[in-house]
Write an enzyme that holds these catalytic residues in place. Structure first.
Site, PDB file in Angstrom:
ATOM      1  CB  ILE A  95      -9.713 108.585  28.223  1.00 19.61           C
ATOM      2  CG1 ILE A  95      -9.235 107.232  28.774  1.00 19.61           C
ATOM      3  CG2 ILE A  95     -11.115 108.894  28.726  1.00 19.61           C
ATOM      4  CD1 ILE A  95      -9.116 107.182  30.282  1.00 19.61           C
ATOM      5  CB  CYS A  96     -12.365 112.052  26.010  1.00 14.07           C
ATOM      6  SG  CYS A  96     -13.509 113.322  25.425  1.00 14.07           S
ATOM      7  CD  GLU A  97      -8.068 117.673  24.131  1.00 16.73           C
ATOM      8  OE1 GLU A  97      -8.345 117.825  25.331  1.00 16.73           O
ATOM      9  OE2 GLU A  97      -7.609 118.577  23.412  1.00 16.73           O
ATOM     10  N   GLY A 144      -7.766 110.165  23.481  1.00 16.18           N
ATOM     11  CA  GLY A 144      -7.905 109.189  22.400  1.00 16.18           C
ATOM     12  C   GLY A 144      -7.521 109.791  21.057  1.00 16.18           C
TER      13      GLY A 144
END
Lengths: 291, 370
Positions: free
Chosen positions: B152-154, B156
């Site tokens: 998720i986000c960073e 990811g």
């Protein structure tokens, strides 16, 4: 001048007034520093600049008091003139135009820059003025941050003025089209949308990004100057400094890194050996014992 | 005064109705506010057990809610800005619960709350250190060679790098709201989108170095204020207009307060890792160029050879879609799927519209690749 241009001028005046206040404060300190340095320079002995010269400070105070008194007199003269509804005195008009002439304000800043920067960035002596320099760095950093904040607030004020102008224009357009807003909720929704657009557009502008960057630099400079001073006093009183703790943490982090690497290498070696053992066929027990 | 051409035409009775409605709302809201206690506002309540720990990092295994339908366990990896609890905000708005209810075996890694003592940790430590250890632990627990990752986000970006460096250890890779091309905001150039990209590019690398030198870490409050700047009027209206709208409805008000609880949890981002994040990635855009390195090894996106599901939010103002979609042309797998969902950066996880789509979309995709 349109109402927006009027408001823009007002915003510029507010911004400049704030800068003027800051500069006036700096000017007073610069004047003190200059007089102290001059006082030290008149002496033939080894007394360094920065030694307190009460008579020079007293003359500074007297000069400042005289200036304040004449400013009050001017203000009273203007008020009397305005109250009587007379045509303004030409001398008063000329003085007022000078008051609102930004060139007159900015000309006072040169002295501050020279005096204080000279003191902060001049050659260092091993055993003199080190603490004073640290204090001066904090003061300079604080002043710079205030200045950058005022500049940034001016950018934001311009954004709000643009938002207000756009909002007023939309309302006027709706009135022309005979499409009035029917509830205060609609009015608020329109204001929120208009202001949001103006603020988002401002965020992408060079001016905004530049002032953000300057504030960031000024605030980190202030923090670093404060930390330098704190480190000095920590050493005086025997407390660990920030730098010393950072050193310790760095060592611990590196040690943990090495430990993880060792554990992984060990684990991979063990896994490899286990795999190899599984691949090799085992001898029957009779063959192993020779029975 | 003639009322023709007036921009605002509120009838007195309309104005009085609005005022009365507002007064009633405030009265009910004040009573509700005074009754509620902070311990009633709970987030991340899905039961789980801590199964591994190293330094401040903990790994948790969620207890199953139904029979397992996806055999390979999935590790949720959030980033260092904010916390994973957003994926499990409340019972009816929880990617975690949705996946568990669809038979996915789920783990989550919590990076803890870094302090100044952690300023020297780098992205290498997180990706090749802690994350690698988590993956190894899960594989040992289940006696498997490969684990599925959900970033998720960073987080990811962490899983992308890990998958590129260790493709033999990753079964499938699911990315959500993940930036890959950090300059991809210039593709659409939407107003209000990609401010972090624009802002970091306006700084010099030494500005970032000096910021980290001054604070040790990237303070959580600092990033919080940057996020607030991205929605200026929403931020100004949050505690008057927005809260007023919901504070007379207990269910809606608790939803609001849970979101506030998550937002208020702002861990600091370790300093050296923050320098890499802002300089190498946001400024240098090294990831999409295959120029980013972890522990001296190049992160080559074409080494991502396992199936990839790339989920992004169509109205994401923090990670504009183009910054995520750039991955498609770079991976070394033909099994690459994109899933575009309605909503914004956080809305795609906690919004009503996407609840039915996100969890089921991911679970279905995973099940098809067992």
């Amino acid at each position: 001048m349109t109402p927006f241009e009027y408001m823009q001028s007002l915003a510029e005046m507010w911004g400049r007034s704030g800068k003027d206040l800051t500069a006036a404060q700096q000017d007073m300190f610069a004047d003190m520093a200059r007089r102290m340095a001059e006082g030290a320079g008149r002496q033939t002995g080894s007394a360094p600049a920065g030694f307190f010269q009460p008579q020079d400070l007293a003359s500074s105070n007297e000069a400042f008091a005289a200036l304040w008194k004449s400013a009050l007199g001017l203000s009273q003269s203007i008020t009397r003139t305005m109250e009587q509804g007379k045509k303004p005195d030409p001398l008063v008009t000329e003085l007022m135009s000078k008051l609102f002439d930004p060139r007159a304000w900015f000309s006072s800043l040169g002295g501050m820059d020279e005096a204080l920067q000279r003191m902060a960035e001049g050659p260092r002596l091993a055993d003199l003025w080190d603490t004073e320099r640290k204090l001066l760095n904090v003061f300079n950093a604080w002043t710079a941050l205030r200045r950058r904040s005022i500049e940034h607030n001016t950018v934001m004020l311009e954004a709000w003025m643009r938002a207000t102008g756009a909002f007023a224009k939309t309302l006027n357009d709706k009135a022309d089209r005979k499409e009035p807003l029917g509830s205060w909720r609609e009015v608020l929704a329109l204001w929120v949308e208009t202001a949001n657009t103006a603020l988002l557009e401002t965020q992408r502008s060079e001016k905004y990004l530049h002032s953000q960057r300057e504030i960031l630099k000024a605030s980190t400079d202030l923090r670093l100057a404060q930390q330098e001073l704190a480190a000095f006093y920590s050493e005086v009183f025997g407390y660990p400094t920030r730098a010393e703790l950072d050193d310790v943490h760095r060592t611990v982090t590196e040690l943990r890194r090495e430990l993880r690497a060792l554990e992984r290498a060990n684990r991979e070696a063990t896994t490899r050996k286990a795999r190899e053992r599984r691949r090799k066929p085992t001898k029957p027990i009779e063959a192993q014992t020779g029975a | 005064m003639a009322d023709q051409g007036m921009p605002i035409k509120v009838k007195p009775e309309q104005a009085m109705r609005e005022a009365a409605s507002l007064a009633e709302k405030i009265a009910r809201g004040t009573e509700l506010f005074s009754k509620l206690r902070d311990e009633e506002v709970t987030i991340a309540t899905t039961p789980k057990d801590e199964v591994w720990r190293q330094d401040k990092v903990t790994l948790h295994h969620y207890r199953p809610l139904t029979e397992k339908k996806v055999s390979t366990p999935v590790l949720i990896v959030y980033g260092l800005i904010g916390r994973y609890t957003m994926a499990d905000l409340q019972e009816d708005r929880s990617l975690v619960r949705n996946l568990l209810n669809l038979g996915v075996d789920l783990y989550v890694v919590d990076w803890g709350s870094p302090s100044r003592a952690d300023r020297w940790l780098t992205l290498d430590d997180y990706i090749d250190g802690y994350l690698a250890e988590c993956v190894w632990f899960i594989s040992q627990q289940h006696a498997i060679d490969k684990v599925s990752l959900l970033g998720i986000c960073e987080g990811g970006v962490f899983t992308t790098c890990h998958a590129a460096l260790h493709p033999d250890m990753v079964k499938t890779l699911v990315l959500t709201i993940t930036p890959i091309d950090f300059h991809g905001d210039t593709v659409e150039n939407r107003l209000g989108h990609g401010f972090i990209n624009i802002w970091t590019r306006s700084l010099e690398p030494e500005d970032i170095d000096r910021l980290i030198e001054a604070y040790g870490n990237l303070p959580g409050e600092f990033m919080g204020s940057v996020f607030s700047m991205m929605t200026p009027m929403r931020t100004l209206m949050k505690y008057n207009l927005d809260m007023l709208e919901v504070m007379d409805d207990e269910k809606k008000f608790l939803n609001f307060l849970r979101m506030e609880k998550w937002i208020a949890d702002r861990p600091h981002h370790p300093g050296e890792a923050a320098k890499q994040w802002l300089k190498d990635l946001y400024q240098g855009n090294k990831l999409i160029k295959n120029a980013f390195t972890i522990n001296g090894r190049q992160v080559n996106l074409s080494n991502i050879t396992m199936p990839v599901l790339n989920v992004f939010a169509k109205d994401d103002h923090i990670i504009p879609p183009a910054t995520s979609q750039a991955l498609g042309e770079k991976v070394g797998t033909r099994d690459y799927t994109e899933l575009a969902l309605p909503g914004g950066h956080v809305g795609v996880f906690v919004g009503g519209k996407s609840q039915a789509l996100l969890g089921s979309g991911i679970a279905k995709w995973l099940a098809e690749r067992q």
